[in-house]
Every structure is written in C-alpha cells, then in structure tokens.
Scaffold this active site. Structure first.
Site: not given
Length: 216
Positions: A10-13
């Site tokens: 997963f990407d975060l932001d």
C-alpha cells in the site's frame, strides 16, 4: 491459471490515510514564504505523490533542502490535527492481516512523518514491512521499493498487488510485475487514475476483500 494474491503493498498518503489538507497546507506555507502569492491549490496538486526531493529540486535546486526543512517543520506541527483515516481502511487492513495476508507500506514519504501517520490512525501493528524514502535509491515509479518489500516479505511479484492513489503507484506495480489497484478517492480524480490502467479500481478499501478472494 492466475496466481493467488498472498501479498498486498500500500501507498500511504491519499491511499490509507487522508493527508490531503496537511499536504496542501504544508506546500502553501512553504511556497508562500519563497514565492508569495504565486502558487494556488491547483498549482500544488501535481506535487501530490512525488517525493519532496524531486518536487522542491524541480522548483528551486539551490533552495530545495531549505524548503524541504520548512515544509517538514510545518507538516509535523500540524500533523495530528489534519490527518485522518479513509473509510473502511482500518477494518479492511485488520481483516486482511487476520486472514494471513502479507502486508507492507511503500511510500515516497520520509520515515519519521510517515510513521506518525500510521501511529495516529492505529495502523502500525498490521504491517510487516515499511519502506520509505530513505530506504531506497530510486522512489516510485521505479519498482525498487516494491521489490525490496517483496523480498522482505518472502513473497513473489506475481502473488502481489500494489494499491495506490497516484500514477507512480500504478506504474511501479506494473514495472514490478504485480497486479495494481487504484483508489477512487484519489484527490486527482478517478479518471486520471484510470488512464494508467490499473487492474482494479476500489470504490472503498473493503473492495480488496473480494479481490483477494477471487470474487472480482
């Protein structure tokens, strides 16, 4: 026969945590100091996703490091008041973890503030691997960070899916030979993300549960 998904990155932001207002605020504060009145919210939107280093060196190579420090100071100071978690994220991540899936975060953000976001939203315990800006030589869309995460998770690209809100997440996943999922809540608009042809578009994070079970 398609490979079963065992691993989710997963990407975060903009994907797990809603940092949109914090990012706008931090860029606006910084740019107004150096270029008063020259940058609107619309001008700032393309800066969402790439690393601060690539963004600020693109704006002003001589002042880039100084501007990054100003940005980060503002970002940290206002972090907890402006950051929230997107709907169904916590429940979905928890269920995936309990079901035995391997989970990792791959972000272009710097470690300290990225971990603040995970802690604030209570996501930290669910991720086995965390790859941030400092952990790689080349950030997304280069697949280096994804390959590193996969290796640490003792997984394979063909068993993994990369989930993100920006073009560099989708391209990194494709370059790494993974499935890709774009999130419909991307601040840049879902049509923008669809143009990069992810394998899936998530209307809500819980859509992942059907995807990993082969129902989509």
């Amino acid at each position: 026969m398609s490979n079963k998904i065992t691993t989710l990155l997963f990407d975060l932001d903009g994907t797990l945590v809603d940092t949109n207002e914090l990012i706008f605020s931090s860029f606006q504060h910084t740019l107004d100091l150096y270029y008063p009145g020259q940058y609107t919210r619309e001008d700032i939107l393309p800066f969402f996703g790439p690393s601060l280093t690539s963004t600020f060196y693109g704006i002003n190579g001589e002042k880039a490091e100084e501007m990054i420090e100003v940005y980060q100071a503002h970002n940290k100071a206002h972090h907890d008041e402006l950051v929230t978690i997107f709907p169904t994220v916590l429940e979905t991540i928890k269920q995936l973890k309990e079901s035995g899936y391997k989970l990792g975060v791959v972000t272009t953000k710097r470690t300290e503030v990225a971990k603040m976001g995970l802690e604030l939203t209570k996501l930290t315990p669910y991720f086995d691997v965390f790859i941030a800006f400092e952990d790689v030589e080349k950030t997304k869309p280069d697949p280096e960070a994804l390959f590193k995460a996969i290796e640490m998770l003792d997984s394979r690209p063909e068993e993994a899916i990369m989930v993100g809100d920006n073009f560099h997440d989708i391209l990194a996943g494709k370059y790494a030979g993974m499935k890709t999922a774009g999130v419909s809540w991307t601040i840049k608009g879902v049509d923008y993300l669809k143009s990069y042809e992810p394998d899936y578009i998530l209307e809500t994070m819980s859509d992942l549960l059907d995807i990993v079970e082969g129902k989509r």
